[in-house]
Design a protein around this motif. Sequence first.
Motif, mmCIF file in Angstrom:
data_model
loop_
_atom_site.group_PDB
_atom_site.id
_atom_site.type_symbol
_atom_site.label_atom_id
_atom_site.label_comp_id
_atom_site.label_asym_id
_atom_site.label_seq_id
_atom_site.Cartn_x
_atom_site.Cartn_y
_atom_site.Cartn_z
ATOM 1 N N ASN A 1 0.831 -1.213 0.000
ATOM 2 C CA ASN A 1 0.000 0.000 0.000
ATOM 3 C C ASN A 1 0.863 1.260 0.000
ATOM 4 O OD1 ASN A 1 -2.392 -1.426 -0.004
ATOM 5 N ND2 ASN A 1 -2.561 -1.481 2.254
ATOM 6 N N VAL A 2 1.895 1.222 0.776
ATOM 7 C CA VAL A 2 2.791 2.385 0.826
ATOM 8 C C VAL A 2 3.443 2.621 -0.533
ATOM 9 C CG1 VAL A 2 4.934 3.269 1.823
ATOM 10 C CG2 VAL A 2 3.209 2.209 3.307
ATOM 11 N N GLU A 3 3.886 1.545 -1.194
ATOM 12 C CA GLU A 3 4.519 1.686 -2.504
ATOM 13 C C GLU A 3 3.547 2.247 -3.537
ATOM 14 O OE1 GLU A 3 7.762 -1.982 -2.118
ATOM 15 O OE2 GLU A 3 6.097 -2.099 -3.529
ATOM 16 N N ARG A 4 2.273 1.714 -3.467
ATOM 17 C CA ARG A 4 1.279 2.245 -4.410
ATOM 18 C C ARG A 4 1.017 3.725 -4.164
ATOM 19 N NH1 ARG A 4 -1.095 -2.921 -3.710
ATOM 20 N NH2 ARG A 4 -2.461 -2.131 -2.047
ATOM 21 N N LEU A 5 0.979 4.111 -2.901
ATOM 22 C CA LEU A 5 0.752 5.507 -2.568
ATOM 23 C C LEU A 5 1.899 6.380 -3.076
ATOM 24 C CD1 LEU A 5 -0.929 7.676 -1.178
ATOM 25 C CD2 LEU A 5 0.277 7.122 0.971
ATOM 26 N N ILE A 6 3.107 5.866 -2.868
ATOM 27 C CA ILE A 6 4.278 6.613 -3.332
ATOM 28 C C ILE A 6 4.265 6.741 -4.858
ATOM 29 C CG2 ILE A 6 6.801 6.542 -3.538
ATOM 30 C CD1 ILE A 6 6.850 5.284 -0.738
ATOM 31 N N ASP A 7 3.925 5.621 -5.545
ATOM 32 C CA ASP A 7 3.867 5.668 -7.016
ATOM 33 C C ASP A 7 2.809 6.650 -7.495
ATOM 34 O OD1 ASP A 7 4.508 2.094 -7.423
ATOM 35 O OD2 ASP A 7 5.881 3.800 -7.179
ATOM 36 N N THR A 8 1.667 6.675 -6.813
ATOM 37 C CA THR A 8 0.586 7.590 -7.200
ATOM 38 C C THR A 8 1.032 9.039 -7.039
ATOM 39 O OG1 THR A 8 -1.087 5.973 -6.555
ATOM 40 C CG2 THR A 8 -1.793 8.274 -6.752
ATOM 41 N N GLN A 9 1.668 9.318 -5.885
ATOM 42 C CA GLN A 9 2.146 10.675 -5.646
ATOM 43 C C GLN A 9 3.218 11.078 -6.668
ATOM 44 O OE1 GLN A 9 0.953 12.872 -3.500
ATOM 45 N NE2 GLN A 9 -0.631 11.421 -2.851
ATOM 46 N N ALA A 10 4.114 10.135 -6.989
ATOM 47 C CA ALA A 10 5.174 10.426 -7.962
ATOM 48 C C ALA A 10 4.583 10.700 -9.341
ATOM 49 C CB ALA A 10 6.159 9.252 -8.027
ATOM 50 N N GLU A 11 3.578 9.886 -9.727
ATOM 51 C CA GLU A 11 2.943 10.097 -11.032
ATOM 52 C C GLU A 11 2.245 11.451 -11.086
ATOM 53 O OE1 GLU A 11 3.303 8.256 -13.596
ATOM 54 O OE2 GLU A 11 1.936 9.374 -14.891
ATOM 55 N N LEU A 12 1.609 11.822 -9.977
ATOM 56 C CA LEU A 12 0.942 13.113 -9.895
ATOM 57 C C LEU A 12 1.959 14.255 -10.024
ATOM 58 C CD1 LEU A 12 -1.643 14.727 -9.436
ATOM 59 C CD2 LEU A 12 -1.260 14.530 -6.967
ATOM 60 N N LEU A 13 3.090 14.111 -9.345
ATOM 61 C CA LEU A 13 4.133 15.130 -9.439
ATOM 62 C C LEU A 13 4.685 15.244 -10.854
ATOM 63 C CD1 LEU A 13 6.066 14.503 -6.086
ATOM 64 C CD2 LEU A 13 4.658 16.488 -6.661
ATOM 65 N N ARG A 14 4.867 14.059 -11.523
ATOM 66 C CA ARG A 14 5.361 14.087 -12.897
ATOM 67 C C ARG A 14 4.379 14.814 -13.813
ATOM 68 N NH1 ARG A 14 7.471 8.870 -11.648
ATOM 69 N NH2 ARG A 14 5.549 7.878 -12.332
ATOM 70 N N GLU A 15 3.082 14.550 -13.647
ATOM 71 C CA GLU A 15 2.082 15.242 -14.466
ATOM 72 C C GLU A 15 2.115 16.743 -14.228
ATOM 73 O OE1 GLU A 15 -1.181 11.596 -14.618
ATOM 74 O OE2 GLU A 15 -1.647 13.480 -13.592
ATOM 75 N N ILE A 16 2.237 17.128 -12.939
ATOM 76 C CA ILE A 16 2.301 18.558 -12.625
ATOM 77 C C ILE A 16 3.547 19.177 -13.244
ATOM 78 C CG2 ILE A 16 2.602 20.226 -10.752
ATOM 79 C CD1 ILE A 16 0.887 18.355 -9.013
ATOM 80 N N PHE A 17 4.675 18.468 -13.156
ATOM 81 C CA PHE A 17 5.926 18.965 -13.731
ATOM 82 C C PHE A 17 5.814 19.120 -15.248
ATOM 83 C CE2 PHE A 17 10.373 19.754 -13.935
ATOM 84 C CZ PHE A 17 10.814 19.128 -15.088
ATOM 85 N N ASN A 18 5.215 18.095 -15.898
ATOM 86 C CA ASN A 18 5.057 18.158 -17.360
ATOM 87 C C ASN A 18 4.155 19.317 -17.772
ATOM 88 O OD1 ASN A 18 6.707 15.939 -17.803
ATOM 89 N ND2 ASN A 18 5.002 14.470 -17.730
#
Length: 344
Positions: free
Chosen positions: A28-45
């Motif tokens: 669960n923690v890994e999925r949460l981290i992946d979700t947050q990272a993907e969100l950050l990448r979208e914001i960065f893009n």
Amino acid sequence: MAGLKTISILVLVCLSVFRPSIADVSDNVERLIDTQAELLREIFNELNDEIENLETNFENELRELETRLLADTESKVAELQSQIDDLKARETVPVEKETVPVAKKPTKPPPPPPTTTVPTTEPPTTTTKTTTKAAGPPSYRHCQDVRDSGFDINGNYMIDPDGVDGPMEEFEVYCNMTDNGAYTTIGVQQASTMPIRIKGLDDPGANVFTPEYLLNAEQILAVVTASTECRQYISYSCTSAVLLAYHKKKKLHHGWLLSRDGEEMINWGGAPTNSLSCACGVTGTCINDNVKCNCDANESKQKLSDSGYLDDIDTLPIKSVHLGDVAGKKEVGGLTLGSLECKV
């Protein structure tokens, strides 16, 4: 006691069933981290795309600004150059402006040649014929007679085109002694103001220049009649102003000349009468192949000109010059009309 044991066992069973395992928590923690990272990448893009769009828009606006500034600068430079040319023209005073002594006809034996070298710009005065004239000095019908009598220095001389027995009184002219012959020269009163700035009206022929010659019409005709050839220099400088081009809507040419008899002529110096052309149109040297006068190219970024000699003796001197297409901010012309020069 047995009941208490039973309850304890049930609690332990429930805890074992519903308590998440350490592996589940880690997933669960890994999925949460992946979700947050993907969100950050979208914001960065999205931020990166926005920055690129801003840079593109800035570059486009900068290019447009540079283009407008360059166009405005070129326009100002052309306008300033035209003003500078006008000021230089007004500061230039031809030598013909000076008034010099008149060289009278020699008596026998002939005196030394006259020392004058420039024509007077004052209208010549006529002298009164007397009955003793025929017995006096020889009569000069034109400047070639003066030269043939031994006078080969440029200057002002008295001539009598119709001879001593004719009705016309003798009058003063300027003789230009050249290798190609002696030219009897009749100046223009406005010579000191040449070139004349043509600016104001747009309609074809609406701007009219009428030259004032230093001799009257009768005297001019006598000089022409006594000659075998005549010529008159004419020039027009232009910026975004056409010369002879045809105005389709008005069904008129923008410019034309009037002969000494008032006949309309659509041609310019260096071209035959009514040829609808300038000198460059005759020689095939105009700025482009679509025009017969350089000025008819209607260039706004450079100053052009058309010039040459008019040499149709039956039409000279020019009675008036008619020009148009000089109403716009950048449209301006400069006219120069020279002296009438005739020889035998």
